[in-house]
Design an enzyme around this catalytic site. Sequence first.
Site, PDB file in Angstrom:
ATOM      1  N   HIS A  68      33.251  60.519  10.234  1.00  0.00           N
ATOM      2  CA  HIS A  68      32.753  59.753  11.378  1.00  0.00           C
ATOM      3  C   HIS A  68      33.900  59.208  12.220  1.00  0.00           C
ATOM      4  O   HIS A  68      33.788  59.116  13.438  1.00  0.00           O
ATOM      5  CB  HIS A  68      31.811  58.644  10.899  1.00  0.00           C
ATOM      6  CG  HIS A  68      30.540  59.189  10.317  1.00  0.00           C
ATOM      7  ND1 HIS A  68      29.760  58.496   9.432  1.00  0.00           N
ATOM      8  CD2 HIS A  68      29.921  60.392  10.500  1.00  0.00           C
ATOM      9  CE1 HIS A  68      28.722  59.256   9.088  1.00  0.00           C
ATOM     10  NE2 HIS A  68      28.804  60.396   9.723  1.00  0.00           N
ATOM     11  N   GLU A 231      17.739  61.493  -5.274  1.00  0.00           N
ATOM     12  CA  GLU A 231      19.097  62.033  -5.456  1.00  0.00           C
ATOM     13  C   GLU A 231      19.754  61.358  -6.656  1.00  0.00           C
ATOM     14  O   GLU A 231      20.712  61.869  -7.234  1.00  0.00           O
ATOM     15  CB  GLU A 231      19.944  61.798  -4.204  1.00  0.00           C
ATOM     16  CG  GLU A 231      19.866  62.923  -3.223  1.00  0.00           C
ATOM     17  CD  GLU A 231      20.912  62.801  -2.138  1.00  0.00           C
ATOM     18  OE1 GLU A 231      21.919  63.508  -2.202  1.00  0.00           O
ATOM     19  OE2 GLU A 231      20.712  61.997  -1.208  1.00  0.00           O
TER      20      GLU A 231
HETATM   21  C1  6MZ Z   1      22.258  61.720   1.474  1.00  0.00           C
HETATM   22  C2  6MZ Z   1      23.492  62.642   3.174  1.00  0.00           C
HETATM   23  C3  6MZ Z   1      23.837  63.735   2.354  1.00  0.00           C
HETATM   24  O1  6MZ Z   1      24.125  62.047  10.222  1.00  0.00           O
HETATM   25  O2  6MZ Z   1      26.576  61.761  10.638  1.00  0.00           O
HETATM   26  N1  6MZ Z   1      24.087  62.829   4.362  1.00  0.00           N
HETATM   27  N2  6MZ Z   1      22.706  61.649   2.739  1.00  0.00           N
HETATM   28  N3  6MZ Z   1      22.563  62.725   0.633  1.00  0.00           N
HETATM   29  C4  6MZ Z   1      23.354  63.754   1.029  1.00  0.00           C
HETATM   30  N4  6MZ Z   1      23.654  64.722   0.111  1.00  0.00           N
HETATM   31  C5  6MZ Z   1      25.004  65.080  -0.233  1.00  0.00           C
HETATM   32  N5  6MZ Z   1      24.594  64.573   3.076  1.00  0.00           N
HETATM   33  C6  6MZ Z   1      24.731  64.007   4.308  1.00  0.00           C
HETATM   34  O3  6MZ Z   1      25.755  63.526   9.045  1.00  0.00           O
HETATM   35  C7  6MZ Z   1      26.399  62.944   7.920  1.00  0.00           C
HETATM   36  C8  6MZ Z   1      25.510  61.906   7.291  1.00  0.00           C
HETATM   37  O4  6MZ Z   1      24.362  62.528   6.693  1.00  0.00           O
HETATM   38  C9  6MZ Z   1      23.979  61.875   5.496  1.00  0.00           C
HETATM   39  C10 6MZ Z   1      24.964  60.716   5.309  1.00  0.00           C
HETATM   40  O5  6MZ Z   1      24.411  59.544   5.840  1.00  0.00           O
HETATM   41  C11 6MZ Z   1      26.168  61.174   6.124  1.00  0.00           C
HETATM   42  O6  6MZ Z   1      26.963  60.093   6.575  1.00  0.00           O
HETATM   43  P1  6MZ Z   1      25.459  62.729  10.414  1.00  0.00           P
HETATM   44  O7  6MZ Z   1      25.427  63.805  11.450  1.00  0.00           O
END
Ligand code: 6MZ
Length: 367
Positions: A68, A231
């Site tokens: 980020h 999860e």
């Molecule tokens: C939970 C996840 C994830 O939204 O910034 N994210 N949340 N479990 C997972 N499994 C591994 N993988 C990704 O994309 C990144 C964000 O998506 C969520 C988290 O909040 C991560 O910061 P964006 O585009």
Amino acid sequence: MELMEWCRELPKIELHAHLNGSVRDSTLLELAKVLGEKGVIVFADVAHVIMKNGRSLPECFMLFDLFHILTTDHQTVTRITKEVIEDFAAENVVYLELRTTPKKNEAKGMTKRSYMEAVIDGIKAVDSVDVAFVTSDTSKLMTCSGSIPVNGTGSPIKRKKIYVRLLLSIDRRETTAAAMETVNLAMDLKDFGVVGIDLSGNPVIGEWETFLPALKHAKELGLPITLHCAEVPNKKEIQAMLDIHPQRIGHACFLEDEEWRKAKFLKIPVEICLTSNIRTERLSSLHNHHFADLYKAKHPLSLCTDDSGLFSTTLSNEYYLAASTFGLNKSEIFVLARSAIQYAFVDDEVKEELTKVFDDAEKRLIS
Ligand code: 6MZ
């Protein structure tokens, strides 16, 4: 045709892909270099983290914070959106439901809305393939494409086409008010291809009660929701999640028998992320994955990448893994890929178009 090559040729529907988790390593490294030169980060430290293979779930969330920092300005958000769509299209993904967390960053003059506008600009900027998305003017499907490429004899080359829709994610770190803001934004952006709400983020952070009002609000507004569910083991939350009957759930690694009975009774489609679950050590081996039981039970499910950049996977690879681990033949894999159309948060018109794409592919891929 070799199985992996065949899986690449297969048209695919991606329902669970996080924008910032799908960024190319090369782009992250390039962005890190620029920030390193500006003295914002120490490039050598960051490069090492980006290139590391195999990460626990807590390490992944530390990495997202880093991502980020690297991707937080409008131009970069636009760039990564464009690249991520092009990468999925290159894998013959024909429908991509891309999810992202709208972010505020006062230092960059970024609001949740301007973040989403940058994402939408990224969709419009794609030029290597045709993108079908929704515009505000007509609420109709429009195709945007760059200049039409021609082959050596001057005839137009048939271009790939990908349908793109967006889900807005609520991060589990957010307050009720912030989650509400995201739901209202999703509603405002319905004419720009936003089709639903996701709940994601570090599963050991946040209380269900914090997000519930926003999720209920989304339901009242008619916005479909998908939840990162189980999860980590958390019986109370898993039960509460199933109680609100989400349109889909993601991961579903730690449901117990009682909860599976409920999820199966309600026929809640499950977004299966095989590589992600193994890489984040949710399961010891793919052979123990709940895919096998759900597939046997004919429960609705779709294979997804989750974070293709972070986990160095592709949707083709996820199909290859399912075929090779669970012994599915090409016809079975084809049926599985096509079945995901039903669970997309998209209107029937697009579903019919996608069905035609699969019908055409069937003639080529299944002999
Ligand atoms: C939970 C996840 C994830 O939204 O910034 N994210 N949340 N479990 C997972 N499994 C591994 N993988 C990704 O994309 C990144 C964000 O998506 C969520 C988290 O909040 C991560 O910061 P964006 O585009």
